[in-house]
Write a protein that holds these residues in place. Structure first.
Motif, PDB file in Angstrom:
ATOM      1  N   GLU A 122       5.115-126.594  20.202  1.00 57.59           N
ATOM      2  CA  GLU A 122       4.914-126.934  21.605  1.00 57.59           C
ATOM      3  C   GLU A 122       5.770-126.028  22.486  1.00 57.59           C
ATOM      4  OE1 GLU A 122       6.331-129.202  19.451  1.00 57.59           O
ATOM      5  OE2 GLU A 122       5.112-131.024  19.389  1.00 57.59           O
ATOM      6  N   LEU A 123       5.409-125.961  23.769  1.00 56.32           N
ATOM      7  CA  LEU A 123       6.204-125.195  24.712  1.00 56.32           C
ATOM      8  C   LEU A 123       7.186-126.154  25.384  1.00 56.32           C
ATOM      9  CD1 LEU A 123       4.842-122.377  26.993  1.00 56.32           C
ATOM     10  CD2 LEU A 123       6.866-123.692  27.568  1.00 56.32           C
ATOM     11  N   ASN A 124       8.410-126.182  24.875  1.00 59.34           N
ATOM     12  CA  ASN A 124       9.440-127.080  25.387  1.00 59.34           C
ATOM     13  C   ASN A 124      10.424-126.382  26.316  1.00 59.34           C
ATOM     14  OD1 ASN A 124       8.786-129.539  23.729  1.00 59.34           O
ATOM     15  ND2 ASN A 124       9.198-128.109  22.064  1.00 59.34           N
ATOM     16  N   ASN A 125      10.734-125.129  26.011  1.00 66.21           N
ATOM     17  CA  ASN A 125      11.752-124.372  26.733  1.00 66.21           C
ATOM     18  C   ASN A 125      11.212-122.985  27.068  1.00 66.21           C
ATOM     19  OD1 ASN A 125      14.093-126.299  26.224  1.00 66.21           O
ATOM     20  ND2 ASN A 125      13.464-125.835  24.121  1.00 66.21           N
ATOM     21  N   ALA A 147       7.712-116.843  24.277  1.00 63.35           N
ATOM     22  CA  ALA A 147       7.576-115.710  23.353  1.00 63.35           C
ATOM     23  C   ALA A 147       7.093-116.178  21.990  1.00 63.35           C
ATOM     24  CB  ALA A 147       8.912-114.978  23.223  1.00 63.35           C
ATOM     25  N   ARG A 148       7.572-117.343  21.531  1.00 68.33           N
ATOM     26  CA  ARG A 148       7.130-117.872  20.229  1.00 68.33           C
ATOM     27  C   ARG A 148       5.629-118.133  20.233  1.00 68.33           C
ATOM     28  NH1 ARG A 148      11.692-122.536  18.887  1.00 68.33           N
ATOM     29  NH2 ARG A 148      13.452-121.132  18.517  1.00 68.33           N
ATOM     30  N   ILE A 149       5.160-118.808  21.289  1.00 74.05           N
ATOM     31  CA  ILE A 149       3.743-119.170  21.340  1.00 74.05           C
ATOM     32  C   ILE A 149       2.874-117.932  21.543  1.00 74.05           C
ATOM     33  CG2 ILE A 149       2.017-120.417  22.694  1.00 74.05           C
ATOM     34  CD1 ILE A 149       4.004-122.687  22.952  1.00 74.05           C
ATOM     35  N   GLU A 150       3.330-117.003  22.367  1.00 76.64           N
ATOM     36  CA  GLU A 150       2.555-115.776  22.547  1.00 76.64           C
ATOM     37  C   GLU A 150       2.457-115.002  21.227  1.00 76.64           C
ATOM     38  OE1 GLU A 150       2.801-114.384  27.183  1.00 76.64           O
ATOM     39  OE2 GLU A 150       4.416-113.707  25.841  1.00 76.64           O
ATOM     40  N   SER A 151       3.522-114.999  20.441  1.00 76.19           N
ATOM     41  CA  SER A 151       3.470-114.292  19.165  1.00 76.19           C
ATOM     42  C   SER A 151       2.454-114.935  18.227  1.00 76.19           C
ATOM     43  CB  SER A 151       4.853-114.256  18.507  1.00 76.19           C
ATOM     44  OG  SER A 151       5.251-115.534  18.072  1.00 76.19           O
ATOM     45  N   ILE A 152       2.332-116.257  18.292  1.00 72.19           N
ATOM     46  CA  ILE A 152       1.335-116.957  17.473  1.00 72.19           C
ATOM     47  C   ILE A 152      -0.068-116.670  17.982  1.00 72.19           C
ATOM     48  CG2 ILE A 152       0.508-119.227  16.730  1.00 72.19           C
ATOM     49  CD1 ILE A 152       3.466-120.189  17.025  1.00 72.19           C
ATOM     50  N   LEU A 153      -0.256-116.692  19.311  1.00 71.98           N
ATOM     51  CA  LEU A 153      -1.556-116.380  19.881  1.00 71.98           C
ATOM     52  C   LEU A 153      -1.984-114.948  19.541  1.00 71.98           C
ATOM     53  CD1 LEU A 153      -1.207-117.985  23.434  1.00 71.98           C
ATOM     54  CD2 LEU A 153      -2.777-118.729  21.631  1.00 71.98           C
ATOM     55  N   MET A 154      -1.031-114.044  19.534  1.00 73.58           N
ATOM     56  CA  MET A 154      -1.352-112.644  19.227  1.00 73.58           C
ATOM     57  C   MET A 154      -1.665-112.445  17.746  1.00 73.58           C
ATOM     58  SD  MET A 154       1.334-110.611  21.695  1.00 73.58           S
ATOM     59  CE  MET A 154       1.218-110.780  23.479  1.00 73.58           C
TER      60      MET A 154
END
Length: 266
Positions: free
Chosen positions: A246-249, A254-261
């Motif tokens: 989840e996007l908490n902070n 960057a973590r979520i964008e890396s997963i999306l990429m």
């Protein structure tokens, strides 16, 4: 069983103000807001009778309506997503057998997480509320540990007992794993997925209870059910090779964008 998804979203997050409108890039170079990606995850679930964004903020309403979402304006007094779902249900007069709360900071929620939750509630008519749990992989466990070492509040973990009934949820990493065993025992930690299924009657009762002591300490809305003696069914879901977070902070962007990429949409 008529099932609707409500996506609660608020602008005034204490940890990350304006979070629903933060832009996230994917591997195709597309930039979409967090709330849009969460809505698209909800729209990808088959067999759902309606998807709604619930908010008290005009900026979120305008952004959501611009990409085609149905929006329900809710009270500013809602203290968490569960209260906002209850308010949305009442304000819009929606009739449903099951209400899914897919939180607006969970754009990586795969459709099968929701499908598994709906199936579990159909099979367990004795349960009033359910939520998914995901066995940690090495990467997710490392994120949990890194956040705690840095003093950040990251994802939530869950422990459960017989019949998959929840014992507790925490923003600490529970159960404790000896660091010397962490390389082999990380999968004994379960990541709580920010997704809930409620019977409408349970939602209606929830808003009549005052926030509990544990809910106040942890900042976890589901603890109000446990503190009032309502069992919470934990439904183990499979990642199927996908990473969930989840996007908490702000650091999670960057973590979520890396997963999306790496993986594309949920």
């Amino acid at each position: 069983m008529k099932t609707v998804i409500i996506i609660p979203a608020r602008y005034a997050s204490q940890r990350y103000p304006g979070k629903p409108l933060v832009e996230l890039r994917d591997r195709d170079g597309q930039s979409k807001s967090l709330i849009r990606r969460s809505w698209e995850a909800a729209m990808a679930v088959p067999g759902i009778d309606g998807v709604y964004v619930a908010t008290d903020d005009e900026r979120i309403r305008d952004a959501a309506e611009a990409f085609g979402a149905q929006v329900i304006m809710t009270s500013e007094s809602c203290r968490n997503g569960t209260e906002r779902c209850a308010d949305a249900l009442a304000v819009a007069g929606i009739e449903a057998d099951l209400v899914i709360n897919l939180q607006g900071d969970s754009p990586l929620t795969p459709a099968w997480f929701v499908e598994d939750l709906v199936k579990a509630m159909a099979e367990r008519p004795d349960m009033e509320m359910a939520t998914p749990v995901l066995r940690c992989d090495a990467q997710t466990y490392a994120h949990f540990v890194a956040d705690r070492k840095a003093g950040r509040v990251g994802g939530t973990t869950a422990v459960f007992g017989t019949g998959m009934r929840a014992i507790y949820f925490s923003k600490e990493v529970i159960p404790y794993i000896d660091p010397d065993k962490a390389d082999s025992a990380y999968d004994e930690v379960f990541h709580h997925v920010g997704l809930y299924a409620y019977r409408p009657d349970a939602l209606a009762r929830y808003v009549t209870w005052a926030p509990g002591r544990l809910e106040g300490h942890e900042g976890l809305e589901q603890l109000r059910f446990l503190e009032n003696g309502v069992p919470v069914l934990c439904v183990e879901v499979e990642g199927k090779g996908r990473v969930f977070w989840e996007l908490n902070n702000p650091e999670d962007v960057a973590r979520i964008e890396s997963i999306l990429m790496a993986e594309g949409e949920a």
